[in-house]
Design an enzyme around this catalytic site. Structure first.
Site, PDB file in Angstrom:
ATOM      1  N   GLU A   1      -0.067  -9.512  -1.171  1.00  0.00           N
ATOM      2  CA  GLU A   1      -1.485  -9.901  -1.214  1.00  0.00           C
ATOM      3  C   GLU A   1      -1.973 -10.035  -2.656  1.00  0.00           C
ATOM      4  O   GLU A   1      -2.774 -10.922  -2.964  1.00  0.00           O
ATOM      5  CB  GLU A   1      -2.340  -8.892  -0.436  1.00  0.00           C
TER       6      GLU A   1
ATOM      7  N   ALA B   1       0.856  -1.201   0.000  1.00  0.00           N
ATOM      8  CA  ALA B   1       0.000   0.000   0.000  1.00  0.00           C
ATOM      9  C   ALA B   1       0.883   1.239   0.000  1.00  0.00           C
ATOM     10  O   ALA B   1       2.019   1.206   0.473  1.00  0.00           O
ATOM     11  CB  ALA B   1      -0.877  -0.016   1.242  1.00  0.00           C
TER      12      ALA B   1
HETATM   13  N1  CO8 Z   1       4.429   3.511  -0.133  1.00  0.00           N
HETATM   14  C1  CO8 Z   1       4.750   4.743  -0.582  1.00  0.00           C
HETATM   15  N2  CO8 Z   1       5.962   5.021  -1.135  1.00  0.00           N
HETATM   16  C2  CO8 Z   1       6.848   4.018  -1.223  1.00  0.00           C
HETATM   17  C3  CO8 Z   1       6.565   2.719  -0.772  1.00  0.00           C
HETATM   18  C4  CO8 Z   1       5.287   2.475  -0.210  1.00  0.00           C
HETATM   19  N3  CO8 Z   1       4.904   1.270   0.200  1.00  0.00           N
HETATM   20  N4  CO8 Z   1       7.655   1.948  -0.980  1.00  0.00           N
HETATM   21  C5  CO8 Z   1       8.573   2.739  -1.549  1.00  0.00           C
HETATM   22  N5  CO8 Z   1       8.100   3.988  -1.682  1.00  0.00           N
HETATM   23  C6  CO8 Z   1       8.762   5.167  -2.260  1.00  0.00           C
HETATM   24  C7  CO8 Z   1       9.750   5.777  -1.246  1.00  0.00           C
HETATM   25  O1  CO8 Z   1       9.082   6.641  -0.362  1.00  0.00           O
HETATM   26  C8  CO8 Z   1      10.694   6.480  -2.184  1.00  0.00           C
HETATM   27  O2  CO8 Z   1      10.098   7.677  -2.599  1.00  0.00           O
HETATM   28  P1  CO8 Z   1      11.004   9.024  -2.769  1.00  0.00           P
HETATM   29  O3  CO8 Z   1      11.934   8.674  -3.917  1.00  0.00           O
HETATM   30  O4  CO8 Z   1      10.000  10.061  -3.117  1.00  0.00           O
HETATM   31  O5  CO8 Z   1      11.717   9.210  -1.491  1.00  0.00           O
HETATM   32  C9  CO8 Z   1      10.748   5.571  -3.408  1.00  0.00           C
HETATM   33  O6  CO8 Z   1       9.569   4.764  -3.360  1.00  0.00           O
HETATM   34  C10 CO8 Z   1      11.935   4.639  -3.378  1.00  0.00           C
HETATM   35  O7  CO8 Z   1      11.916   3.951  -2.137  1.00  0.00           O
HETATM   36  P2  CO8 Z   1      13.275   3.494  -1.397  1.00  0.00           P
HETATM   37  O8  CO8 Z   1      14.292   4.571  -1.479  1.00  0.00           O
HETATM   38  O9  CO8 Z   1      12.899   2.994  -0.044  1.00  0.00           O
HETATM   39  O10 CO8 Z   1      13.694   2.304  -2.388  1.00  0.00           O
HETATM   40  P3  CO8 Z   1      14.661   1.054  -2.083  1.00  0.00           P
HETATM   41  O11 CO8 Z   1      14.860   0.412  -3.412  1.00  0.00           O
HETATM   42  O12 CO8 Z   1      15.820   1.437  -1.266  1.00  0.00           O
HETATM   43  O13 CO8 Z   1      13.756   0.072  -1.154  1.00  0.00           O
HETATM   44  C11 CO8 Z   1      11.767  -1.160  -0.605  1.00  0.00           C
HETATM   45  C12 CO8 Z   1      12.665  -0.595  -1.730  1.00  0.00           C
HETATM   46  C13 CO8 Z   1      12.499  -2.297   0.135  1.00  0.00           C
HETATM   47  C14 CO8 Z   1      10.532  -1.719  -1.308  1.00  0.00           C
HETATM   48  C15 CO8 Z   1      11.398  -0.036   0.398  1.00  0.00           C
HETATM   49  O14 CO8 Z   1      10.950   1.093  -0.323  1.00  0.00           O
HETATM   50  C16 CO8 Z   1      10.318  -0.414   1.373  1.00  0.00           C
HETATM   51  O15 CO8 Z   1      10.608  -1.084   2.362  1.00  0.00           O
HETATM   52  N6  CO8 Z   1       9.065   0.052   1.148  1.00  0.00           N
HETATM   53  C17 CO8 Z   1       7.972  -0.119   2.081  1.00  0.00           C
HETATM   54  C18 CO8 Z   1       7.488  -1.563   2.108  1.00  0.00           C
HETATM   55  C19 CO8 Z   1       6.355  -1.743   3.106  1.00  0.00           C
HETATM   56  O16 CO8 Z   1       6.497  -1.531   4.303  1.00  0.00           O
HETATM   57  N7  CO8 Z   1       5.177  -2.189   2.602  1.00  0.00           N
HETATM   58  C20 CO8 Z   1       4.006  -2.415   3.393  1.00  0.00           C
HETATM   59  C21 CO8 Z   1       3.050  -1.268   3.228  1.00  0.00           C
HETATM   60  S1  CO8 Z   1       1.605  -1.443   4.255  1.00  0.00           S
HETATM   61  C22 CO8 Z   1       0.576  -2.457   3.341  1.00  0.00           C
HETATM   62  O17 CO8 Z   1       0.923  -2.904   2.283  1.00  0.00           O
HETATM   63  C23 CO8 Z   1      -0.774  -2.712   3.934  1.00  0.00           C
HETATM   64  C24 CO8 Z   1      -1.707  -3.381   2.950  1.00  0.00           C
HETATM   65  C25 CO8 Z   1      -3.131  -3.020   3.248  1.00  0.00           C
HETATM   66  C26 CO8 Z   1      -4.103  -3.318   2.097  1.00  0.00           C
HETATM   67  C27 CO8 Z   1      -3.570  -2.938   0.741  1.00  0.00           C
HETATM   68  C28 CO8 Z   1      -4.615  -2.354  -0.161  1.00  0.00           C
HETATM   69  C29 CO8 Z   1      -4.057  -1.892  -1.476  1.00  0.00           C
END
Ligand code: CO8
Length: 258
Positions: A112, A66
């Site tokens: 998911e 998400a």
């Molecule tokens: N949401 C919003 N922005 C994101 C997300 C995210 N989940 N993941 C990455 N981004 C953005 C970052 O903010 C960043 O943006 P900016 O360049 O503007 O700063 C850009 O993408 C690049 O991110 P990173 O620098 O972190 O990239 P890396 O390659 O170093 O890391 C990862 C990639 C490992 C994927 C890392 O970004 C990460 O850990 N992301 C979050 C993962 C996470 O915690 N996911 C769970 C989210 S909660 C959820 O999914 C609940 C589900 C509920 C129902 C869903 C309905 C649709």
């Protein structure tokens, strides 16, 4: 239509590709993206020439879950009012076979999406996790329900409660992934599989999916009754006659779409 984050392509007759395209945000599933996905799926369900749908994502990663920025701004009341996370039901209820191609991270809501697909081809670099717990939240698009059914309660709760990552090999061993494919071969292998399924009977593909998916939540006796009912129904299809005649005539079968 909010189509910017998802495009639909028809690389070959018989199947469609839905491409998640928000790589700068690691394909985070903002509402506009999930709405676009749902709109495409609603249309594809009614397109008779489409027998199979392949779901894939642009960039290094499948989907980072998400959109956390968007989610932070949603109150509990707004989530109820907008049925937040209910937006993904279109994928879970899609009647035709869904193939997923997963590279890089499939996290949270991204995992998911994978759990809602029927055949999952994972690149050897694929990583799966439910990190919601580490954000102080929980899965909301089926993770706590589908994952235990797919891989068993012990493994599912290990992942859901800890948020730890699981590589492609572990995901294949426990049954989340159908096949592991070298990263550079992922698209070719996925398209070859989609093209192969697209030569088969669209109607029978849907019957098999329905029997397996609906039957999985039924007691065995009821599931067997459902299968028998659908099997008897399949005997009335022109495709059944075509398939069997083609075998006896020693020629390729020409099946109908959906
Ligand atoms: N949401 C919003 N922005 C994101 C997300 C995210 N989940 N993941 C990455 N981004 C953005 C970052 O903010 C960043 O943006 P900016 O360049 O503007 O700063 C850009 O993408 C690049 O991110 P990173 O620098 O972190 O990239 P890396 O390659 O170093 O890391 C990862 C990639 C490992 C994927 C890392 O970004 C990460 O850990 N992301 C979050 C993962 C996470 O915690 N996911 C769970 C989210 S909660 C959820 O999914 C609940 C589900 C509920 C129902 C869903 C309905 C649709």
């Amino acid at each position: 239509m909010s189509a910017d984050f998802v495009r639909c392509e028809y690389p070959q007759a018989g199947y469609a590709e839905l491409v998640i395209d928000r790589p700068a945000a690691r394909n985070a599933l903002c509402r506009a993206l999930t709405d676009a996905l749902a709109e495409h799926l609603a249309r594809l369900a009614g397109e008779p020439q489409v027998r199979v749908v392949l779901l894939r994502a642009e960039g290094e990663h499948f989907a980072a879950g998400a959109d956390i920025r968007e989610m932070l701004g949603i109150s509990a009341e707004a989530a109820v009012a907008s049925d937040f996370a209910g937006c993904c039901t279109a994928l879970g209820e899609f009647p035709k076979p869904l193939l997923a191609l997963v590279q890089g991270f499939a996290l949270g809501g991204g995992c998911e999406l994978v759990e809602m697909c029927d055949v999952v081809l994972a690149a050897d670099d694929a990583v799966f996790a439910h990190p919601e717990i580490r954000l102080g939240t929980m899965p909301g698009a089926g993770g706590t329900q589908r994952l235990p059914r797919l891989i068993g309660m012990a493994k599912a709760l290990d992942l859901l409660l800890s948020g730890r990552r699981m590589d492609a090999r572990e995901a294949e061993r426990c049954g989340l992934v159908s096949r592991i494919v070298p990263r550079q071969r992922l698209l070719d292998e996925g398209r070859a599989l989609a093209a192969e399924l697209a030569t088969l009977s669209g109607e029978v593909l849907m019957l098999i999916k329905r029997a397996a998916r609906d039957g999985a939540s039924l007691p065995l006796a009821a599931g067997l009754r459902l299968e028998r009912q659908l099997f008897h129904h399949s005997l009335a299809l022109a495709d059944r006659e075509e398939g069997m005649r083609a075998f006896l005539d020693k020629r390729p079968a020409h099946f109908n779409a959906c």
